[in-house]
Design an enzyme around this catalytic site. Structure first.
Site, PDB file in Angstrom:
ATOM      1  N   SER A   4      -2.343  -5.462   4.665  1.00 15.47           N
ATOM      2  CA  SER A   4      -1.266  -6.346   5.088  1.00 15.47           C
ATOM      3  C   SER A   4      -0.326  -6.703   3.938  1.00 15.47           C
ATOM      4  O   SER A   4       0.877  -6.793   4.123  1.00 15.47           O
ATOM      5  CB  SER A   4      -1.844  -7.618   5.700  1.00 15.47           C
ATOM      6  OG  SER A   4      -2.912  -8.093   4.914  1.00 15.47           O
ATOM      7  N   HIS A   7      -1.697  -5.592  -2.899  1.00 10.97           N
ATOM      8  CA  HIS A   7      -2.425  -6.331  -3.939  1.00 10.97           C
ATOM      9  C   HIS A   7      -3.590  -5.464  -4.406  1.00 10.97           C
ATOM     10  O   HIS A   7      -4.163  -4.719  -3.612  1.00 10.97           O
ATOM     11  CB  HIS A   7      -2.935  -7.671  -3.403  1.00 10.97           C
ATOM     12  CG  HIS A   7      -3.950  -7.527  -2.304  1.00 10.97           C
ATOM     13  ND1 HIS A   7      -3.613  -7.119  -1.033  1.00 10.97           N
ATOM     14  CD2 HIS A   7      -5.288  -7.703  -2.298  1.00 10.97           C
ATOM     15  CE1 HIS A   7      -4.709  -7.064  -0.283  1.00 10.97           C
ATOM     16  NE2 HIS A   7      -5.739  -7.404  -1.027  1.00 10.97           N
ATOM     17  N   HIS A   9      -7.256  -4.565  -5.167  1.00  7.89           N
ATOM     18  CA  HIS A   9      -8.603  -5.044  -4.860  1.00  7.89           C
ATOM     19  C   HIS A   9      -9.564  -3.872  -4.797  1.00  7.89           C
ATOM     20  O   HIS A   9      -9.153  -2.718  -4.733  1.00  7.89           O
ATOM     21  CB  HIS A   9      -8.629  -5.845  -3.563  1.00  7.89           C
ATOM     22  CG  HIS A   9      -8.341  -5.030  -2.341  1.00  7.89           C
ATOM     23  ND1 HIS A   9      -7.072  -4.727  -1.937  1.00  7.89           N
ATOM     24  CD2 HIS A   9      -9.163  -4.438  -1.460  1.00  7.89           C
ATOM     25  CE1 HIS A   9      -7.115  -3.986  -0.843  1.00  7.89           C
ATOM     26  NE2 HIS A   9      -8.377  -3.789  -0.537  1.00  7.89           N
ATOM     27  N   GLN A  11     -13.571  -2.515  -3.307  1.00  5.13           N
ATOM     28  CA  GLN A  11     -14.653  -2.748  -2.354  1.00  5.13           C
ATOM     29  C   GLN A  11     -15.795  -1.790  -2.638  1.00  5.13           C
ATOM     30  O   GLN A  11     -15.565  -0.668  -3.078  1.00  5.13           O
ATOM     31  CB  GLN A  11     -14.164  -2.479  -0.918  1.00  5.13           C
ATOM     32  CG  GLN A  11     -12.962  -3.301  -0.511  1.00  5.13           C
ATOM     33  CD  GLN A  11     -12.327  -2.805   0.786  1.00  5.13           C
ATOM     34  OE1 GLN A  11     -12.466  -1.649   1.166  1.00  5.13           O
ATOM     35  NE2 GLN A  11     -11.619  -3.686   1.468  1.00  5.13           N
ATOM     36  N   GLU A  25     -18.623  16.067   3.787  1.00  2.07           N
ATOM     37  CA  GLU A  25     -18.748  16.625   2.437  1.00  2.07           C
ATOM     38  C   GLU A  25     -20.188  17.045   2.155  1.00  2.07           C
ATOM     39  O   GLU A  25     -20.436  18.092   1.564  1.00  2.07           O
ATOM     40  CB  GLU A  25     -18.270  15.609   1.392  1.00  2.07           C
ATOM     41  CG  GLU A  25     -16.767  15.438   1.388  1.00  2.07           C
ATOM     42  CD  GLU A  25     -16.262  14.700   0.160  1.00  2.07           C
ATOM     43  OE1 GLU A  25     -17.080  14.315  -0.695  1.00  2.07           O
ATOM     44  OE2 GLU A  25     -15.035  14.517   0.050  1.00  2.07           O
ATOM     45  N   HIS A 124     -16.902   9.461  -4.292  1.00  2.00           N
ATOM     46  CA  HIS A 124     -17.873  10.077  -3.393  1.00  2.00           C
ATOM     47  C   HIS A 124     -19.067  10.511  -4.226  1.00  2.00           C
ATOM     48  O   HIS A 124     -18.914  11.213  -5.224  1.00  2.00           O
ATOM     49  CB  HIS A 124     -17.262  11.288  -2.676  1.00  2.00           C
ATOM     50  CG  HIS A 124     -16.456  10.918  -1.472  1.00  2.00           C
ATOM     51  ND1 HIS A 124     -15.387  11.659  -1.029  1.00  2.00           N
ATOM     52  CD2 HIS A 124     -16.579   9.877  -0.609  1.00  2.00           C
ATOM     53  CE1 HIS A 124     -14.884  11.083   0.060  1.00  2.00           C
ATOM     54  NE2 HIS A 124     -15.586  10.004   0.319  1.00  2.00           N
ATOM     55  N   HIS A 141     -11.287  10.480  -5.147  1.00  2.00           N
ATOM     56  CA  HIS A 141     -10.016  10.883  -4.536  1.00  2.00           C
ATOM     57  C   HIS A 141      -8.986   9.774  -4.714  1.00  2.00           C
ATOM     58  O   HIS A 141      -9.303   8.597  -4.513  1.00  2.00           O
ATOM     59  CB  HIS A 141     -10.185  11.108  -3.025  1.00  2.00           C
ATOM     60  CG  HIS A 141     -11.201  12.135  -2.652  1.00  2.00           C
ATOM     61  ND1 HIS A 141     -10.922  13.480  -2.592  1.00  2.00           N
ATOM     62  CD2 HIS A 141     -12.506  12.010  -2.305  1.00  2.00           C
ATOM     63  CE1 HIS A 141     -12.001  14.142  -2.228  1.00  2.00           C
ATOM     64  NE2 HIS A 141     -12.984  13.275  -2.054  1.00  2.00           N
ATOM     65  N   LYS A 154       5.226   8.303   2.809  1.00  2.00           N
ATOM     66  CA  LYS A 154       4.785   9.330   3.746  1.00  2.00           C
ATOM     67  C   LYS A 154       4.091   8.660   4.928  1.00  2.00           C
ATOM     68  O   LYS A 154       3.251   7.783   4.746  1.00  2.00           O
ATOM     69  CB  LYS A 154       3.796  10.249   3.017  1.00  2.00           C
ATOM     70  CG  LYS A 154       2.889  11.061   3.896  1.00  2.00           C
ATOM     71  CD  LYS A 154       3.546  12.342   4.280  1.00  2.00           C
ATOM     72  CE  LYS A 154       2.596  13.195   5.135  1.00  2.00           C
ATOM     73  NZ  LYS A 154       3.318  14.304   5.751  1.00  2.00           N
TER      74      LYS A 154
HETATM   75 ZN    ZN Z   1     -14.869  13.592  -1.624  1.00  2.00          ZN
END
Ligand code: ZN
Ligand code: ZN
Length: 181
Positions: A4, A7, A9, A11, A25, A124, A141, A154
């Site tokens: 939204s 900023h 951050h 996780q 994967e 990953h 990634h 995009k």
């Molecule tokens: Zn990956």
């Protein structure tokens, strides 16, 4: 990036089941290993290091490339040069190398459109279910949303949502532009 508000951050996600991207994967890395007896990303690294034209940054322990399958215009992958399944296996030199390549890669992003470049980035690595999962090769990634400038982004639309993504620029030209700044 935030959903939204813009900023910074971070996780950490942990779940009982593998989410779809990681499951795909894992299946591909496992199948490749069974078929060829080698790690998929180890072989991919060799290919990119030999070709060079999709390489953005490199140090002794990590490589940043615009992968040939990139969907986002300036998408990159940062891949460990040594085969290791997860971040807890990094040597001290690899920890330094990872910090170094992240700084250099994001600095290139910032210079590209002279703006604090937005992106989603994530690691990953192997599941933490106690198994060795040697088929996993640590990588991350970057998925940045910008296309032509700091304000032109995009969007995945129409055919891209209903059929398959279209590439606005080639992986090779994206890598060349990131190398040039
Ligand atoms: Zn990956
Ligand atoms: Zn590997």
């Amino acid at each position: 990036m935030g959903a939204s508000n813009p900023h910074p951050h971070c996780q950490i996600w942990s779940s009982r089941a593998l989410p779809n991207e990681v499951a795909k994967e894992q299946a591909s890395q496992r199948a490749w290993r069974e078929e060829r007896g080698r790690c998929l990303l180890c072989e991919y690294l060799e290919l990119e290091l030999a070709a060079r034209h999709r390489v953005v940054e490199e140090n002794d322990t990590f490589l940043t490339v615009v992968p040939f399958w990139a969907v986002w215009p300036f998408e990159t992958a940062v891949i460990s040069k040594r085969h290791l399944p997860s971040i807890d296996r990094l040597s001290e030199a690899e920890r330094e190398g990872l910090a170094d390549i992240l700084k250099r890669t994001t600095a290139r992003y910032d210079r590209l459109f002279k703006v604090s470049f937005p992106y989603s980035m994530g690691f990953h690595q192997r599941p933490t279910d106690g198994a060795a999962h040697d088929e996993h090769h640590l990588h991350l990634h970057f998925y940045p949303p910008l296309l032509r400038s700091a304000t032109v982004r995009k969007f995945l639309v129409g055919y891209e949502m209903l059929a398959t993504p279209q590439r606005d620029i080639t992986a090779e030209s994206a890598a060349a532009r990131l190398r040039a700044v």
